[in-house]
Write an enzyme that holds these catalytic residues in place. Sequence first.
Site, PDB file in Angstrom:
ATOM      1  CD  GLU A  71      79.917   5.456  43.158  1.00 43.29           C
ATOM      2  OE1 GLU A  71      80.471   4.333  43.188  1.00 43.29           O
ATOM      3  OE2 GLU A  71      80.414   6.442  42.601  1.00 43.29           O
ATOM      4  CG  ASP A  72      76.367   7.003  40.012  1.00 39.53           C
ATOM      5  OD1 ASP A  72      76.758   7.632  41.009  1.00 39.53           O
ATOM      6  OD2 ASP A  72      77.117   6.654  39.092  1.00 39.53           O
TER       7      ASP A  72
END
Length: 710
Positions: free
Chosen positions: A76-77
């Site tokens: 996700e990051d």
Amino acid sequence: MSYFDKLRAELEKYLAPEQIEEVHKAYFVAQKAHAGQKRHSGEPYIIHPVAAAIMLAEIRIDYKSIMATLLHDVIEDTEVTKEDLISDFGEEVAELVDGVSKLTQIKFETRAEAQAENFRKMVLAMVRDIRVILVKLVDRLHNMRTLGVLPPEKRRRIALETLEIYAPIANRLGMHTFYTELEDLGFAALHPMRAQVLQEVSGKARGDRQEIMQKIERDLIQALKPVNIPVLFLFGRQKHLYSIYKKMQNKSASFAEIMDVYGFRLITDTVDNCYRILGVVHQVYKPLPERFKDYIAIPKANGYQSLHTTLFGPYGVPIEVQIRTEEMNRVAEHGIAAHWLYKSSGMAADEAHLRARAWIKSLLEMQQSAGSSLEFIENVKIDLFPDEVYVFTPNGDIMELPRRATPVDFAYMVHSDIGNSCVAAKVNRRLTPLSVPLLNGQTVEIITAPAAMPNPAWLNFVVTAKARANIRHYLKSQQFAEAVALGKRLLKKGLEDHGYSFAEIDKDKLQQLLQELNYKNFDQLCQMIGMGNQMAITVAKRLLPMDETEFLSHVSAKSIPLTIKGTEGMILAYAECCRPIPGDSIVGCLQSGRGITVHVATCPTLEQFRNKPEKLVNMRWEDKVEGEFKVDITAEVINQRGVLAKLAIAISDAEANIDNISLGSANPKSDEGRCNTVKFTLTVRDRVHLARVMRRMRANKVVVRLYRSK
Ligand code: MN
């Protein structure tokens, strides 16, 4: 010292060196990927996945889940992709990480929609691997522990989501320690002042009780000595703050009442000894009747097992005692996680696991029948409501339902076909309305009829997500079928009014029209006509191989009315302003998106359509109409005792039902206020039936005037 060291110390207690090495590799990749990123607190990002991984290590979860927890935010990051994870750590770890990753490619219109869609994605991943939820829960738990640094708005949102979804899921999976901490943290974030006050008073109340607790413990140990059963004595699980708060809020108890309970847990080695301890305990203090629960024989939904009893203690204080085996105690604390906790997990741990799987499977079914991810998440929230009742099938099988569940919920729990065709219920061999909530221990038998179908009114009282989802689904498909059928009849009429038939429809023109309106097929076109979104006459005009003037010149001498037989279903509504019944002359009124509403031909409401004749449909009743119809009548009666009873008897003698009664004020114009008006809503078959009912009512001398209301 590296952030990894504390985790390593925990891992060394139960993992093999090669496995710890694998975990270390995952840590290395995560640390590199998150390099330079900071938490809101200003600390390096990597402390978050490490702290979450430690929580799982403390309850001895397998090393692959630990790896996934360390990596849980990289997809996700950071730049790391799922493919990278597959090649570095294999499918299993990559899938776990992917399962907790939010969808970042898609833009959602609202935050609620994004939340719902991400939740749906996670549930689907859980179905494939239950460990996804373990990773998600420790992620959330660490975020909740460090919530203080976030802006207030965000803090509230996360706290609310935790209380509504994640804490109840932890509870559903029996992970009691996670559950109570999540709830208390959520509570403190949402209501900081209330949490603080409760914290102070409950701490004080506990301090005040030490002495009496010790006396009870001494008494019990004394009594257990001679029987020689191994027993570990624990002070009862203290109620956590949020559960005290919820109890007070439901007004089920005051703070004093809640705190005035003394709890003990007795842990022993075998099931047999649990029951023996129970016997001893009941000899020391008298048990409170009806408070004994045998969750060993009938475990809770999440697999929890224990004996519960409440005793009259010294000075009349109630003592709650829980008796269970060590293994049951582990399941009580850690739920499905107990499965990994000790490799030699026994019966109880496996049972908790099986139940968790059954629950997740039911989530999958729920998601398949839900119309949207928002509807799905709502259903899950309902389903997570924790209290349950236990009832029996006629064969003696136990069924477990949420509290306030009704026979309809029971029917759907048995099978969706049973739910869809249920018409009545026998509870303890007595006919009972379908809407009455079931109670513990009842035997429930569902009576079905092959032609029966779900009633929209059931949605007002069912409590299980399964029943709700099934009823909605059925009604939706039913409504579709009814709309298509009505639409076809309207189109046919539209054609026939101008002297044409279905056979004369131009295929090319049909294709062209479908394309233009962006409909999939002819059925959808008919559905839209039936729903009132398209005009039958306009569509008819477009489908014939001729131009408009030619079409209009064909207007046939007489318009053939559309007949109705009372079985059209939801797509046909009877107007409440005039309440038409068979025998009345009627007119249909097309309502966008809602099908046709039928009015009495003389109804004043129709005035507003004078300039829009295309909205009105000429209708008539079929010779034989099925069903019962509502009708309003007004009676002016002499004001004396028992009037209503007399009228009610007259009505039921004439085989009509009373749907509603409203009393008007005394009528000043007639007889100096000696008269009252009473309005009835009755259900009758037709005008002839209504005439008979009114004749019966008039036979009473108390009736001054009686007429059908307009
Ligand atoms: Mn995270």
